[in-house]
Design a protein around this motif. Structure first.
Motif, PDB file in Angstrom:
ATOM      1  N   ASP A 115       0.856  -1.176   0.000  1.00 22.52           N
ATOM      2  CA  ASP A 115       0.000   0.000   0.000  1.00 22.52           C
ATOM      3  C   ASP A 115       0.899   1.235   0.000  1.00 22.52           C
ATOM      4  OD1 ASP A 115      -1.750   2.065   0.403  1.00 22.52           O
ATOM      5  OD2 ASP A 115      -2.667   1.242   2.217  1.00 22.52           O
ATOM      6  N   PRO A 116       0.964   1.964  -1.120  1.00 24.64           N
ATOM      7  CA  PRO A 116       1.866   3.125  -1.197  1.00 24.64           C
ATOM      8  C   PRO A 116       1.495   4.245  -0.236  1.00 24.64           C
ATOM      9  CG  PRO A 116       0.423   3.048  -3.113  1.00 24.64           C
ATOM     10  CD  PRO A 116       0.226   1.761  -2.384  1.00 24.64           C
ATOM     11  N   ASP A 117       0.254   4.274   0.223  1.00 22.12           N
ATOM     12  CA  ASP A 117      -0.171   5.356   1.104  1.00 22.12           C
ATOM     13  C   ASP A 117       0.529   5.329   2.458  1.00 22.12           C
ATOM     14  OD1 ASP A 117      -1.821   5.999  -0.966  1.00 22.12           O
ATOM     15  OD2 ASP A 117      -3.681   5.940   0.185  1.00 22.12           O
ATOM     16  N   ILE A 118       1.016   4.157   2.881  1.00 20.68           N
ATOM     17  CA  ILE A 118       1.723   4.083   4.165  1.00 20.68           C
ATOM     18  C   ILE A 118       3.180   3.668   3.994  1.00 20.68           C
ATOM     19  CG2 ILE A 118      -0.394   3.504   5.421  1.00 20.68           C
ATOM     20  CD1 ILE A 118       0.794   0.602   5.627  1.00 20.68           C
ATOM     21  N   SER A 119       3.598   3.360   2.774  1.00 17.74           N
ATOM     22  CA  SER A 119       4.925   2.765   2.565  1.00 17.74           C
ATOM     23  C   SER A 119       5.946   3.701   1.933  1.00 17.74           C
ATOM     24  CB  SER A 119       4.792   1.505   1.690  1.00 17.74           C
ATOM     25  OG  SER A 119       3.858   0.601   2.224  1.00 17.74           O
ATOM     26  N   ASN A 120       5.505   4.696   1.184  1.00 16.96           N
ATOM     27  CA  ASN A 120       6.430   5.445   0.339  1.00 16.96           C
ATOM     28  C   ASN A 120       7.097   6.641   1.007  1.00 16.96           C
ATOM     29  OD1 ASN A 120       5.863   3.643  -1.643  1.00 16.96           O
ATOM     30  ND2 ASN A 120       4.632   5.010  -2.899  1.00 16.96           N
ATOM     31  N   LEU A 121       6.476   7.186   2.046  1.00 17.47           N
ATOM     32  CA  LEU A 121       7.059   8.346   2.706  1.00 17.47           C
ATOM     33  C   LEU A 121       8.228   7.931   3.594  1.00 17.47           C
ATOM     34  CD1 LEU A 121       3.942  10.458   3.760  1.00 17.47           C
ATOM     35  CD2 LEU A 121       5.558  10.937   1.930  1.00 17.47           C
ATOM     36  N   LYS A 122       9.270   8.744   3.608  1.00 17.82           N
ATOM     37  CA  LYS A 122      10.450   8.462   4.425  1.00 17.82           C
ATOM     38  C   LYS A 122      10.527   9.400   5.623  1.00 17.82           C
ATOM     39  CE  LYS A 122      11.606   5.457   1.319  1.00 17.82           C
ATOM     40  NZ  LYS A 122      11.368   4.023   1.581  1.00 17.82           N
ATOM     41  N   ILE A 123      10.279  10.695   5.394  1.00 15.59           N
ATOM     42  CA  ILE A 123      10.428  11.671   6.461  1.00 15.59           C
ATOM     43  C   ILE A 123       9.307  11.553   7.487  1.00 15.59           C
ATOM     44  CG2 ILE A 123       9.166  13.525   5.301  1.00 15.59           C
ATOM     45  CD1 ILE A 123      11.342  15.433   6.428  1.00 15.59           C
ATOM     46  N   ILE A 124       8.156  11.008   7.061  1.00 14.95           N
ATOM     47  CA  ILE A 124       7.054  10.737   7.986  1.00 14.95           C
ATOM     48  C   ILE A 124       6.867   9.227   8.053  1.00 14.95           C
ATOM     49  CG2 ILE A 124       4.629  11.141   8.546  1.00 14.95           C
ATOM     50  CD1 ILE A 124       4.722  13.622   6.793  1.00 14.95           C
ATOM     51  N   ARG A 125       6.891   8.677   9.241  1.00 19.92           N
ATOM     52  CA  ARG A 125       6.743   7.229   9.429  1.00 19.92           C
ATOM     53  C   ARG A 125       5.271   6.913   9.681  1.00 19.92           C
ATOM     54  NH1 ARG A 125       7.918   3.198  13.992  1.00 19.92           N
ATOM     55  NH2 ARG A 125       8.821   1.378  12.938  1.00 19.92           N
ATOM     56  N   LEU A 126       4.606   6.386   8.662  1.00 20.95           N
ATOM     57  CA  LEU A 126       3.186   6.081   8.748  1.00 20.95           C
ATOM     58  C   LEU A 126       2.919   4.610   9.008  1.00 20.95           C
ATOM     59  CD1 LEU A 126       1.864   8.269   5.785  1.00 20.95           C
ATOM     60  CD2 LEU A 126       1.763   8.797   8.222  1.00 20.95           C
ATOM     61  N   CYS A 127       3.962   3.798   9.016  1.00 20.53           N
ATOM     62  CA  CYS A 127       3.790   2.361   9.222  1.00 20.53           C
ATOM     63  C   CYS A 127       4.813   1.866  10.242  1.00 20.53           C
ATOM     64  CB  CYS A 127       3.950   1.608   7.905  1.00 20.53           C
ATOM     65  SG  CYS A 127       3.745  -0.183   8.058  1.00 20.53           S
ATOM     66  N   GLN A 128       4.379   0.978  11.092  1.00 19.69           N
ATOM     67  CA  GLN A 128       5.248   0.465  12.153  1.00 19.69           C
ATOM     68  C   GLN A 128       6.380  -0.412  11.621  1.00 19.69           C
ATOM     69  OE1 GLN A 128       1.660  -1.253  13.643  1.00 19.69           O
ATOM     70  NE2 GLN A 128       2.575  -3.290  13.782  1.00 19.69           N
ATOM     71  N   TYR A 129       6.303  -0.821  10.365  1.00 22.50           N
ATOM     72  CA  TYR A 129       7.351  -1.652   9.777  1.00 22.50           C
ATOM     73  C   TYR A 129       8.350  -0.838   8.959  1.00 22.50           C
ATOM     74  CZ  TYR A 129       3.948  -5.100  11.206  1.00 22.50           C
ATOM     75  OH  TYR A 129       3.075  -5.839  11.953  1.00 22.50           O
ATOM     76  N   SER A 130       8.105   0.459   8.829  1.00 28.88           N
ATOM     77  CA  SER A 130       9.054   1.328   8.141  1.00 28.88           C
ATOM     78  C   SER A 130      10.270   1.561   9.039  1.00 28.88           C
ATOM     79  CB  SER A 130       8.403   2.673   7.813  1.00 28.88           C
ATOM     80  OG  SER A 130       7.288   2.508   6.966  1.00 28.88           O
ATOM     81  N   PRO A 131      11.430   1.848   8.449  1.00 34.02           N
ATOM     82  CA  PRO A 131      12.622   2.143   9.259  1.00 34.02           C
ATOM     83  C   PRO A 131      12.362   3.320  10.194  1.00 34.02           C
ATOM     84  CG  PRO A 131      13.219   1.814   6.960  1.00 34.02           C
ATOM     85  CD  PRO A 131      11.725   1.849   7.006  1.00 34.02           C
TER      86      PRO A 131
END
Length: 347
Positions: A115-131
């Motif tokens: 889902d790009p809506d929670i996966s593509n942003l880097k400066i804002i962490r919208l998903c708990q699995y993002s770095p």
């Protein structure tokens, strides 16, 4: 659900209120622009008109284009295409949106890397699995201003996105000619900038930098509204975020998945609900994408009752303010914890 429309002799598509809304929303976007071109106004008044255009631009995207792209605006294909084409007023193309939104977001809602809506942003962490980065601990403060850059990211970044779709073969999978789609997108951009910046340069006495300030104000207004509304449906407390397992199979039924990953924040939002195209009824929208949003208030209680009868949680925030507060708290949580909660899914 079917019995509601059958018993009340209603179509699932748009009605007179939808068409009237479309005229009003388009007017909010276009009338200030016409005034800028034809009336002599002060710089401050022009800035105010640019902000109103931004409000209209967001309304066009949420209340007209969105239903058109989902084929929910009308039973007639050409009318849906016409409603979808209002995307051009935002300087964007329909194809990219369909891939990102209709296919990726609606099929793989809140699934990391799908889902790009929670996966593509880097400066804002919208998903708990993002770095997780150190600066994310402050994101609940800086995220909202950055949401204003949403339309800019789309306006200036979607050519690169389309090139990536072409490279991965996604464009051909959709039976679309990659070269023609790229040419069309570039032409759309050229015409958009010629109109939105070129016409004020030609017909008004404003300098280029004054027009540029108005252009930025319009897009920041539209971006902040649209992005915040989208986040309040999926990045709030009570919505699951999922990670793909190795077997690549979906264990939950698709309907159950939508209930677990989506939240409503409506019921009594009045004019605001009208303006945002029923996006405060996201559960209804995700379960029944082909139903026009003007019907969501009527079917919401049916869906809520049915969900609870089968033991599923119906995530409902009482109003827009509680949804905003929930999103703020979720941003803070995501910015301070590596894995607030672990929910595994499979594709």
């Amino acid at each position: 659900m079917r019995s509601y429309f059958k018993d009340n002799n209603k179509s699932i598509y748009g009605n007179f209120s939808m068409y009237l809304k479309s005229v009003v929303i388009l007017g909010v976007y276009l009338v200030p622009f016409i005034m800028l071109l034809t009336k002599s106004v002060s710089p401050w008044a022009a800035l105010g008109l640019a902000v109103i255009m931004g409000i209209g631009e967001a309304g066009v995207g949420m209340s007209i284009m969105h239903d058109g792209v989902h084929h929910a605006y009308s039973s007639k294909k050409w009318v849906n295409n016409l409603a979808s084409s209002t995307m051009f007023l935002l300087g964007s193309n329909i194809f990219n949106w369909k891939i990102q939104h209709n296919i990726k977001h609606h099929s793989f809602t809140n699934i990391y890397n799908y889902d790009p809506d929670i996966s593509n942003l880097k400066i804002i962490r919208l998903c708990q699995y993002s770095p997780l980065k150190k600066y994310h601990r402050y994101q609940h403060f800086y995220a909202f201003p950055l949401y204003g850059l949403m339309t800019f990211a789309r306006l200036f970044g979607e050519i690169g996105v389309l090139l990536e779709y072409n490279k991965k073969g996604i464009t051909k999978e959709q039976n679309v000619n990659p070269i023609w789609q790229l040419v069309k997108l570039i032409v759309i951009k050229v015409i958009y900038f010629a109109v939105i910046i070129g016409l004020p340069l030609y017909f008004t006495d404003f300098s280029f930098w004054q027009i540029l300030i108005g252009f930025v104000a319009m897009h920041i207004t539209a971006g902040m509204i649209m992005s915040t509304v989208f986040q309040m449906a999926h990045v709030v407390e009570g919505t699951d975020q999922l990670l793909v397992e190795e077997d690549q199979q979906i264990k939950n039924d698709w309907l159950v998945h939508q209930l677990r990953t989506t939240s409503d924040f409506g019921r009594k939002n009045g004019l605001f609900s009208w303006y945002i195209g029923g996006l405060d009824y996201q559960i209804e929208h995700h379960l029944f994408q082909n139903i026009c949003h003007v019907h969501y208030p009527a079917i919401a209680d049916i869906i809520k009752k049915t969900s609870e009868e089968y033991g599923f949680t119906y995530n409902l925030k009482p109003n827009v303010f509680s949804a905003l507060a929930s999103h703020f708290r979720r941003l803070k949580e995501l910015g301070n914890e590596r894995n607030p909660s672990t929910t595994l899914a499979s594709m």
